[in-house]
Design an enzyme around this catalytic site. Structure first.
Site, PDB file in Angstrom:
ATOM      1  N   ASP A  59       0.097  40.042 -31.100  1.00 40.20           N
ATOM      2  CA  ASP A  59      -0.229  39.735 -29.708  1.00 40.20           C
ATOM      3  C   ASP A  59      -0.554  40.965 -28.875  1.00 40.20           C
ATOM      4  O   ASP A  59      -1.381  40.915 -27.962  1.00 40.20           O
ATOM      5  CB  ASP A  59       0.878  38.913 -29.056  1.00 40.20           C
ATOM      6  N   GLU A  82       0.824  44.897 -42.983  1.00 41.04           N
ATOM      7  CA  GLU A  82       0.522  46.225 -42.455  1.00 41.04           C
ATOM      8  C   GLU A  82       0.704  47.337 -43.486  1.00 41.04           C
ATOM      9  O   GLU A  82       0.017  48.367 -43.418  1.00 41.04           O
ATOM     10  CB  GLU A  82       1.392  46.512 -41.224  1.00 41.04           C
ATOM     11  N   HIS A 147      10.055  40.935 -26.709  1.00 41.47           N
ATOM     12  CA  HIS A 147       9.988  40.751 -28.154  1.00 41.47           C
ATOM     13  C   HIS A 147       9.346  41.983 -28.808  1.00 41.47           C
ATOM     14  O   HIS A 147       8.529  42.679 -28.206  1.00 41.47           O
ATOM     15  CB  HIS A 147       9.210  39.488 -28.514  1.00 41.47           C
ATOM     16  N   HIS A 148       9.724  42.249 -30.022  1.00 36.34           N
ATOM     17  CA  HIS A 148       9.314  43.415 -30.821  1.00 36.34           C
ATOM     18  C   HIS A 148       9.982  44.713 -30.369  1.00 36.34           C
ATOM     19  O   HIS A 148       9.711  45.772 -30.962  1.00 36.34           O
ATOM     20  CB  HIS A 148       7.792  43.611 -30.831  1.00 36.34           C
ATOM     21  N   GLY A 446       4.050  59.196 -53.988  1.00 35.48           N
ATOM     22  CA  GLY A 446       4.480  58.302 -55.058  1.00 35.48           C
ATOM     23  C   GLY A 446       5.082  56.981 -54.608  1.00 35.48           C
ATOM     24  O   GLY A 446       6.133  56.578 -55.090  1.00 35.48           O
ATOM     25  N   ASP A 476       2.276  46.449 -64.211  1.00 35.48           N
ATOM     26  CA  ASP A 476       2.666  45.107 -63.768  1.00 35.48           C
ATOM     27  C   ASP A 476       3.713  45.176 -62.662  1.00 35.48           C
ATOM     28  O   ASP A 476       3.663  44.407 -61.691  1.00 35.48           O
ATOM     29  CB  ASP A 476       3.168  44.266 -64.941  1.00 35.48           C
ATOM     30  N   ASN A 503       3.567  45.893 -69.473  1.00 29.40           N
ATOM     31  CA  ASN A 503       4.565  46.394 -70.419  1.00 29.40           C
ATOM     32  C   ASN A 503       5.980  45.984 -70.000  1.00 29.40           C
ATOM     33  O   ASN A 503       6.950  46.657 -70.283  1.00 29.40           O
ATOM     34  CB  ASN A 503       4.456  47.919 -70.579  1.00 29.40           C
ATOM     35  N   GLY A 505       7.776  45.774 -67.162  1.00 26.61           N
ATOM     36  CA  GLY A 505       8.703  46.511 -66.329  1.00 26.61           C
ATOM     37  C   GLY A 505       8.195  47.865 -65.883  1.00 26.61           C
ATOM     38  O   GLY A 505       7.011  48.186 -66.005  1.00 26.61           O
ATOM     39  N   GLU A 509      10.064  54.533 -64.741  1.00 25.13           N
ATOM     40  CA  GLU A 509      11.501  54.559 -64.431  1.00 25.13           C
ATOM     41  C   GLU A 509      12.327  54.534 -65.711  1.00 25.13           C
ATOM     42  O   GLU A 509      13.365  55.194 -65.802  1.00 25.13           O
ATOM     43  CB  GLU A 509      11.867  53.365 -63.544  1.00 25.13           C
TER      44      GLU A 509
END
Length: 605
Positions: A59, A82, A147-148, A446, A476, A503, A505, A509
């Protein structure tokens, strides 16, 4: 003085020069043409080559969006959220080059979501303008529980937060200062290659201001170097080259791209014939098919031939370096200051001496002229050739070692190649990319999922620049963070090819920590149904594929219809959950060793 401060000082000098010029123009101009503040912003952006703006309506920004949507040359690209819009603005800016990416959000809830993407642009030195539609000037003075807001009257809380991730901020508060403030932040974005922040109150969207300043272009190039200091710097560099018996290696990095010195570097390497290497963040800063290009140097993660050549050179001429962990092989660069000259946007380092304000944009052409005399001797310097070859594997499994050099054969000149943080950005490092291609990756910041929104912006910019195909490589797990932006790509008619590495996952990591931990697993999606789910209901505007083995992959890559990329296409590539590229495995080992050393040094551990 560090690089950021020097660049900031240069930006201030450019801004003041522009302001003096603008004031003279206003004094001597005879017309009294006026324009709305919104039109002023859009005209400035049009002058900077902006043809698309990304964002989400709210708005407080919708009155401004009316002007965007009605603009004859600038298109509105509405995104799903966003965060993705901020990534899209980042990708647009990287591919557009010499321009700027623009995101428009609403006050509070919208701008906070975008902040991660803007922070990434700041970290990686990408110019982005973040326009925030905010409450009226009266509401900001009276501070109602609106608001916001945070409900405590702090209407400036978000601006204070934005100051941490942008190089300059401006709040439009009246018609007198609107034009100068808009110009100030835009000039800062251009000259420092960083994001900036601009708030536009609802009640000032259509306020008329003078259009005279628009006749003065914003500064784009840095101010000239101090001639006396520059001459001394040139003499010192030439002396070091002579002392090295021309055994010089050029190492290019991210700031060659960000501060627009590709052409100057290209002239240098062709007129000297010194061997040239790049860092991961500097990939495609020079033509990788050039006969004197040796590959990517990344410390201990480098191929042995590359590591030996760079680290044994008597002098390293480093251009635009950014020495982050992943960009230097977890800080394993072995190029001591005693054998290094560093050229930056705002300063020059010669061994242990720093020369503030001597920027590479103005210095490089003069250095090239001085070093041209070494060309014939430099041609004789050996350059070990390293190319990523397709391994002779007996099985039909699509391994990481096979996939990346095979993809190298698929690329064409002028392709825009986007690699997600993690597996993809590591896997593609050893692959030689074609001439005039653009490599886009977020190696420093990253942010997982960054590449999907970035691909939207990159594809839009590539279309505007009449470049080649836009090709994304994403895992993925990363895709699941920002997948909904596939719908915007489909709606806006861009045709990227999306390779989804399935793969099961987070492979990066797994190799950093928790190889078999459940937190590195993800839910398996039906990836080949995403494009029809996200907008292409009848399947007429997209194609999707799954390749399970080398034969299926090769058949697809050799298919002319697929390679033409006349529709958006998604390819699910089935891979082993533990397999990883060579560079990723090496980096994970270095990261583990670093963590162990830190733990041993910590008395509390």
């Amino acid at each position: 003085m560090d690089n950021t401060n020097a660049s900031g000082l240069q930006a201030q000098v450019s801004r003041l020069e522009h302001e003096v010029h603008a004031l003279r123009t206003q004094i001597h101009a005879s017309d009294d043409e006026t324009i709305t503040i919104s039109e002023y912003i859009l005209t400035r952006l049009e002058q900077m080559g902006v043809e698309s703006i990304f964002g989400v309506p709210g708005d407080f920004n919708m009155p401004f969006l009316d002007y965007v949507e009605d603009h004859p040359k600038i298109k509105w690209i509405g995104c799903c959220n966003e965060l993705n819009a901020s990534h899209a603005a980042d990708g647009y800016s990287r591919v557009k080059e010499h321009g700027i990416g623009v995101i428009v959000t609403t006050f509070g809830v919208g701008e906070l979501i975008a902040m991660n993407g803007v922070a990434g642009a700041f970290s990686e030195m990408v110019p982005v303008l973040h326009i925030v539609g905010v409450p009226s000037t009266l509401q900001q003075k009276q501070k109602p529980i609106l608001h916001h807001t945070l409900g405590d009257g702090r209407f400036d809380a978000y601006t204070k937060a934005a100051a941490q991730t942008t190089i300059a901020q401006a709040a439009i508060v009246d018609k007198v200062t609107a034009g100068p403030e808009i110009d100030r932040v835009l000039a800062q974005a251009i000259t420092t290659a960083r994001p900036v922040y601009l708030t536009l109150p609802m009640d000032l969207v259509s306020t008329k201001i003078s259009a005279k300043r628009l006749k003065v272009e914003l500064p784009r190039s840095p101010p000239p170097n101090d001639s006396e200091v520059e001459a001394f710097v040139l003499d010192e560099i030439v002396k070091l080259v002579e002392a090295a018996d021309q055994d010089v290696v050029i190492l290019t990095d991210a700031c060659v791209i960000r501060h627009h010195v590709r052409q100057e570097v290209n002239d240098l390497i062709h007129k000297t014939h010194f061997p040239v290497y790049s860092s991961p963040m500097g990939k495609t800063s020079v033509n990788e098919n050039y006969e004197r290009y040796g590959g990517v140097y990344v410390g201990l993660n480098s191929h042995p031939k590359i590591k030996e050549k760079v680290e044994n050179a008597k002098l390293i001429l480093s251009i635009g370096s950014l020495k982050s962990d992943f960009n230097t092989g977890m800080f394993t660069y072995s190029v001591p200051a005693s054998r290094t000259v560093e050229l930056h946007s705002g300063h020059t380092l010669i061994r242990h001496a720093q020369f503030p304000g001597i920027g590479m944009k103005k210095l490089l052409p003069k250095l090239t002229e001085r070093l041209h005399k070494f060309e014939e001797d430099a041609k004789q310097l050996p350059l070990p050739q390293y190319k990523a070859l397709i391994p002779d594997e007996k099985d039909d499994i699509i391994s990481q070692a096979y996939f990346w050099p095979r993809m190298g054969q698929f690329f064409k000149p002028k392709d825009v190649i986007v690699a997600e943080t993690g597996t993809s950005s590591f896997g593609i490092l050893d692959v030689e990319l074609p001439e005039d291609s653009i490599f886009v990756a977020q190696i420093l910041f990253g942010s997982i999922g960054w590449s999907v929104g970035t691909t939207l912006g990159a594809a839009v910019a590539a279309r505007e620049r009449h470049l080649g195909r836009t090709i994304l490589f994403v895992g993925d797990g990363s895709l699941q963070v920002t997948a909904q932006e596939l719908s915007t790509m489909t709606a806006k008619g861009v045709h990227p090819i999306l390779f989804v590495l399935n793969n099961n996952g987070y492979v990066i990591e797994r190799h950093l920590h928790g190889m078999d931990r459940d937190y590195n697993n993800i839910v398996d999606w039906n990836y080949t149904s995403l494009l029809t789910t996200f907008g292409d209901k009848d399947g007429s505007r997209s194609r999707s594929y799954t390749v399970h083995n080398k034969k299926e992959l090769n058949d697809l890559l050799e298919d002319e219809t697929f390679a033409k990329a006349d529709k958006i296409q998604l390819v699910e590539v089935m891979m082993d959950r533990y397999d990883a590229p060579r560079a990723l495995k090496a980096s994970a080992q270095l990261s583990e060793a670093m963590a162990k050393r830190i733990a041993e040094q910590d008395p509390e551990a």
